[in-house]
Enzyme design. Structure first.
Site, short mmCIF file in Angstrom:
data_model
loop_
_atom_site.label_atom_id
_atom_site.label_comp_id
_atom_site.label_asym_id
_atom_site.label_seq_id
_atom_site.Cartn_x
_atom_site.Cartn_y
_atom_site.Cartn_z
N GLY A 45 78.23 39.17 8.78
CA GLY A 45 78.70 39.41 10.14
C GLY A 45 77.69 40.09 11.04
CG ASN A 46 73.78 42.97 11.23
OD1 ASN A 46 72.89 42.49 11.91
ND2 ASN A 46 73.99 44.27 11.15
CG HIS A 47 75.43 38.89 15.76
ND1 HIS A 47 76.20 39.47 16.75
CD2 HIS A 47 76.20 37.93 15.21
CE1 HIS A 47 77.37 38.87 16.80
NE2 HIS A 47 77.40 37.94 15.87
CG PHE A 48 68.32 41.84 11.99
CD1 PHE A 48 67.71 42.68 12.89
CD2 PHE A 48 67.54 41.18 11.05
CE1 PHE A 48 66.33 42.87 12.86
CE2 PHE A 48 66.17 41.36 11.01
CZ PHE A 48 65.56 42.21 11.91
#
Length: 170
Positions: A45-48
């Site tokens: 879920g992290n957009h990095f």
């Protein structure tokens, strides 16, 4: 360490860096999922990673080793401000008993780094508290890529993150 604190001790990863890096991206401390996977920004879920690949117009690479090489090809180093801390869960607001990484030694070893990007206000806060700004670096604050940063859409985050392109290699 406060003896009454029963939160787990977390230890950050080694930096992803080489001598060609001119930009340093700093987070605070890997979250629980990232620590389990032993990967920076391992939570789906992290957009990095999506932000990084989208900036360079490339499809997201699923292989972690390829992702690390992609950063280095664009002269981007990745690290965390903290070497260790105690933290219940993954939220930066829960961090206690923090120990900062040795930035003097890091910058000495990697002198080409001229731009430091914080990927959250908390990363910047810890850095300013323990490391302080150096006159030979330019500092930038980016919106957090975390899914917990729901105040900004992916497109809004991407727009802010385009500043990275000014200082990286295409």
């Amino acid at each position: 360490m406060n003896n009454s604190d029963t939160s787990p001790i977390k230890t950050a990863f080694q930096p992803i860096v080489n001598q060609q890096c001119t930009v340093l991206l700093l987070g605070t401390m890997p979250g629980d999922r990232s620590l389990r996977l032993q990967q920076y920004y391992g939570h789906a879920g992290n957009h990095f990673w999506k932000l990084i690949y989208t900036l360079f117009g490339q499809p997201l690479e699923p292989d972690y080793e390829s992702r690390k090489l992609f950063l280095l090809e664009h002269h981007i180093a990745l690290w965390d401000v903290l070497e260790s801390c105690t933290c219940e869960g993954s939220l930066d607001s829960n961090i206690k008993n923090e120990v900062v990484n040795d930035f003097a030694a890091f910058y000495h070893q990697y002198p080409n780094i001229g731009h430091v990007f914080f990927d959250s206000k908390k990363a910047e806060e810890f850095y300013l508290r323990y490391v302080k700004k150096s006159e030979d670096k330019i500092y930038h604050l980016l919106p957090s890529p975390s899914r917990a940063n729901a105040s900004k859409s992916f497109d809004q985050k991407l727009e802010a993150w385009t500043e990275l392109l000014l200082y990286t290699k295409e």
